[in-house]
Design an enzyme around this catalytic site. Sequence first.
Site, mmCIF file in Angstrom:
data_model
loop_
_atom_site.group_PDB
_atom_site.id
_atom_site.type_symbol
_atom_site.label_atom_id
_atom_site.label_comp_id
_atom_site.label_asym_id
_atom_site.label_seq_id
_atom_site.Cartn_x
_atom_site.Cartn_y
_atom_site.Cartn_z
ATOM 1 N N ASP A 106 -0.833 -3.395 -7.468
ATOM 2 C CA ASP A 106 -2.178 -3.938 -7.576
ATOM 3 C C ASP A 106 -2.757 -3.958 -8.988
ATOM 4 O O ASP A 106 -3.712 -4.679 -9.241
ATOM 5 C CB ASP A 106 -3.116 -3.165 -6.638
ATOM 6 C CG ASP A 106 -2.736 -3.404 -5.187
ATOM 7 O OD1 ASP A 106 -2.570 -4.575 -4.818
ATOM 8 O OD2 ASP A 106 -2.566 -2.428 -4.444
ATOM 9 N N SER A 147 -1.910 -1.721 6.840
ATOM 10 C CA SER A 147 -2.015 -3.039 7.495
ATOM 11 C C SER A 147 -0.841 -3.276 8.453
ATOM 12 O O SER A 147 -1.039 -3.732 9.585
ATOM 13 C CB SER A 147 -2.131 -4.166 6.468
ATOM 14 O OG SER A 147 -1.089 -4.109 5.531
ATOM 15 N N ARG A 188 7.402 -4.133 -7.609
ATOM 16 C CA ARG A 188 6.520 -5.302 -7.529
ATOM 17 C C ARG A 188 5.716 -5.415 -8.827
ATOM 18 O O ARG A 188 5.396 -6.503 -9.285
ATOM 19 C CB ARG A 188 5.587 -5.174 -6.313
ATOM 20 C CG ARG A 188 6.337 -5.100 -4.993
ATOM 21 C CD ARG A 188 5.418 -4.819 -3.822
ATOM 22 N NE ARG A 188 4.779 -3.503 -3.904
ATOM 23 C CZ ARG A 188 3.876 -3.052 -3.055
ATOM 24 N NH1 ARG A 188 3.495 -3.814 -2.047
ATOM 25 N NH2 ARG A 188 3.348 -1.851 -3.191
ATOM 26 N N HIS A 233 -5.919 0.815 0.045
ATOM 27 C CA HIS A 233 -4.811 -0.101 0.380
ATOM 28 C C HIS A 233 -5.063 -1.429 -0.352
ATOM 29 O O HIS A 233 -5.119 -1.465 -1.579
ATOM 30 C CB HIS A 233 -4.743 -0.221 1.910
ATOM 31 C CG HIS A 233 -3.577 -0.978 2.453
ATOM 32 N ND1 HIS A 233 -2.404 -1.173 1.753
ATOM 33 C CD2 HIS A 233 -3.399 -1.625 3.645
ATOM 34 C CE1 HIS A 233 -1.558 -1.886 2.502
ATOM 35 N NE2 HIS A 233 -2.143 -2.179 3.640
ATOM 36 N N HIS A 268 1.222 5.946 -5.095
ATOM 37 C CA HIS A 268 1.712 5.333 -3.859
ATOM 38 C C HIS A 268 2.028 6.401 -2.814
ATOM 39 O O HIS A 268 2.403 7.517 -3.173
ATOM 40 C CB HIS A 268 2.963 4.488 -4.127
ATOM 41 C CG HIS A 268 3.198 3.493 -3.035
ATOM 42 N ND1 HIS A 268 3.981 3.765 -1.949
ATOM 43 C CD2 HIS A 268 2.701 2.244 -2.856
ATOM 44 C CE1 HIS A 268 3.971 2.714 -1.146
ATOM 45 N NE2 HIS A 268 3.208 1.777 -1.665
HETATM 46 N N1 AMX Z 1 -6.023 8.296 -8.856
HETATM 47 C C1 AMX Z 1 -6.584 9.498 -8.598
HETATM 48 N N2 AMX Z 1 -6.087 10.385 -7.717
HETATM 49 C C2 AMX Z 1 -4.951 10.047 -7.096
HETATM 50 C C3 AMX Z 1 -4.281 8.834 -7.341
HETATM 51 C C4 AMX Z 1 -4.862 7.924 -8.250
HETATM 52 N N3 AMX Z 1 -4.354 6.734 -8.505
HETATM 53 N N4 AMX Z 1 -3.176 8.786 -6.565
HETATM 54 C C5 AMX Z 1 -3.144 9.923 -5.852
HETATM 55 N N5 AMX Z 1 -4.231 10.682 -6.170
HETATM 56 C C6 AMX Z 1 -4.632 11.954 -5.573
HETATM 57 C C7 AMX Z 1 -4.944 11.741 -4.098
HETATM 58 O O1 AMX Z 1 -6.262 11.218 -3.928
HETATM 59 C C8 AMX Z 1 -4.755 13.137 -3.547
HETATM 60 O O2 AMX Z 1 -5.896 13.892 -3.896
HETATM 61 P P1 AMX Z 1 -6.540 14.972 -2.859
HETATM 62 O O3 AMX Z 1 -5.414 15.905 -2.515
HETATM 63 O O4 AMX Z 1 -7.643 15.584 -3.639
HETATM 64 O O5 AMX Z 1 -6.989 14.166 -1.683
HETATM 65 C C9 AMX Z 1 -3.584 13.655 -4.375
HETATM 66 O O6 AMX Z 1 -3.567 12.868 -5.590
HETATM 67 C C10 AMX Z 1 -2.236 13.531 -3.700
HETATM 68 O O7 AMX Z 1 -2.052 12.181 -3.328
HETATM 69 P P2 AMX Z 1 -0.586 11.559 -3.180
HETATM 70 O O8 AMX Z 1 0.135 12.328 -2.137
HETATM 71 O O9 AMX Z 1 0.045 11.419 -4.510
HETATM 72 O O10 AMX Z 1 -0.944 10.086 -2.698
HETATM 73 P P3 AMX Z 1 -1.389 9.627 -1.240
HETATM 74 O O11 AMX Z 1 -0.164 9.301 -0.490
HETATM 75 O O12 AMX Z 1 -2.338 10.582 -0.640
HETATM 76 O O13 AMX Z 1 -2.194 8.300 -1.575
HETATM 77 C C11 AMX Z 1 -2.606 6.209 -2.595
HETATM 78 C C12 AMX Z 1 -1.550 7.143 -2.000
HETATM 79 C C13 AMX Z 1 -1.994 4.855 -2.884
HETATM 80 C C14 AMX Z 1 -3.733 6.023 -1.547
HETATM 81 C C15 AMX Z 1 -3.166 6.869 -3.889
HETATM 82 O O14 AMX Z 1 -2.145 6.959 -4.835
HETATM 83 C C16 AMX Z 1 -4.344 6.112 -4.455
HETATM 84 O O15 AMX Z 1 -5.474 6.356 -4.030
HETATM 85 N N6 AMX Z 1 -4.099 5.200 -5.446
HETATM 86 C C17 AMX Z 1 -5.158 4.384 -5.993
HETATM 87 C C18 AMX Z 1 -5.528 3.259 -5.039
HETATM 88 C C19 AMX Z 1 -4.427 2.224 -5.010
HETATM 89 O O16 AMX Z 1 -3.962 1.761 -6.032
HETATM 90 N N7 AMX Z 1 -4.046 1.828 -3.800
HETATM 91 C C20 AMX Z 1 -3.046 0.745 -3.592
HETATM 92 C C21 AMX Z 1 -1.719 1.266 -3.111
HETATM 93 C C22 AMX Z 1 -0.750 0.132 -2.857
HETATM 94 C C23 AMX Z 1 -1.237 -0.762 -1.757
HETATM 95 O O17 AMX Z 1 -1.415 -0.349 -0.640
HETATM 96 N N8 AMX Z 1 -1.504 -1.994 -2.046
#
Ligand code: AMX
Length: 471
Positions: free
Chosen positions: A408, A277, A362, A307, A353
């Site tokens: 979240d 965002s 947070r 996000h 994250h």
């Molecule tokens: N559940 C399952 N798999 C996860 C995960 C989770 N909570 N967090 C990371 N992974 C996976 C990724 O999908 C990625 O898989 P891939 O290689 O097969 O595509 C792998 O682990 C490596 O990811 P990463 O480098 O640790 O994280 P990222 O920077 O790619 O993604 C985030 C970060 C937040 C998108 C991810 O942790 C996620 O999807 N979390 C769940 C959704 C969430 O809570 N989002 C909110 C974040 C905070 C915000 O913006 N408000």
Amino acid sequence: MGFLRGITALSNLRSRLGQQTTQLGSLRWLQSQSASDLDLRSQLKDQIPEQQERLKKIKSEYGKVQLGNITVDMVLGGMRGITGLLWEPSLVDPEEGIRLRGLTLPECQKLLPAASPGGEPLAEGLLWLLVTGKVPSKEQAVALSKELQSRSAVPDHVYKGIDSLPVTAHPMTQFVTGVMALQVESEFQKAYEQGMPKSKLWEPAYEDCMNLIARVPAVAAYVYRRLYKDGRAIPADKSLDHAANFSHMLGFDDPKMLESVRLFLLVHSDHEGGNVSGHASHVVASALADPYRAYAAAMNGLAGPLHGLATQEALLWVKSIAKEFGEDVTTEKLKEVVWKTLNSGKVVPGFGHGVLRKTDPRFTCQRKFALKHIPDDPIFQLVLKLQEVVPPILTSLGKVKNPWPNVDILSGVPLNHFGLSEDRYYTVLFGVSRSLGVSAQLIWDRALGLPIERPKSVTLDWLEDYCKKSA
Ligand code: AMX
């Protein structure tokens, strides 16, 4: 003349014959094509597996190849680790988490003026801090509160615009529609059209940002009342601060709910500039699009499940577990649920994250709040269990860089406790909070005269060639 007419007739005949031959040729060519050859989607579908393999191969074989100061991994990995943005209101340290203008969240809670002694900070004081970098006095926060109130009238066409959408539209769609309807009053757009020099553009940017911050709570509350209540807007109460008035317009006046909303606005207000965002608002505003357009772009990014929609997803997920297995669900059962979520191809919402490598402060901040105000809330108790169960499972996948809880997983729980139980609405609350941080930066974008953003992109062909040459 007769001779000339004869020549023209001959050449027309030749060209008609030529056309017929070409048409015949096209027909033959058409007949030789299969239906899928003529279908763009099928053609694309055939190409995708090959290109996916190619991308994987480039990543695994050439990930560490340098392109100037960055690596191929960074280009293909969502620009992770590239410092490429200026963002004044906050900074995220991977180990320590967020600092708002240099202050940790507990420091903000301690130093910023509160509605009542020892209570959560006023959003007005927080906004003052985000914009100026200085902790305001209570009087300054109150003065800003009055300023926001004086700007808070929402034109009627905004509500009509929202009303034109079906009630089934996602709350974020309705909210962003309202934001874009607010845009017609942009001072920035007017000033630009009248030829205001670049050096002065921060002034109409300030006007738009303050109007936007003042007005989005009423727009958000309207969406809530339209979707979940009787549809009638609750008028603002000018005796209340920004966050409390938002809660009041939603229909909640319990003092603990007001504190929950103040905390919610604090923890979601800003998270440096690289998140979807923040980044979206920054790039859109860099083209000198006005703050409404930039904020609307931010909100569309926030509505993504990786996000801000995670706020909704996390609450939905935890509540569905409580509903299916009861609030005193066993640890073993919880493990099964987490695996089931992962095996169905979904992420575990509220964990992980992109930058942080420790538990999100947070989360910690809200955990403290929940322990104080709603210690026995069953959904909170369930989140505490998930805090133990999820990280080892995510770690065992071997790829998750941060298995710890983020903001979240817990941010909706206190509000849910006090009656705001409509999960699909939660990203709108997040959006209202983000108006503070995004706007603070939008003002500074123009005050510092930051240029249009234009990073370089490359194609897979280019990247592959480059890597092969470098190797
Ligand atoms: N559940 C399952 N798999 C996860 C995960 C989770 N909570 N967090 C990371 N992974 C996976 C990724 O999908 C990625 O898989 P891939 O290689 O097969 O595509 C792998 O682990 C490596 O990811 P990463 O480098 O640790 O994280 P990222 O920077 O790619 O993604 C985030 C970060 C937040 C998108 C991810 O942790 C996620 O999807 N979390 C769940 C959704 C969430 O809570 N989002 C909110 C974040 C905070 C915000 O913006 N408000």
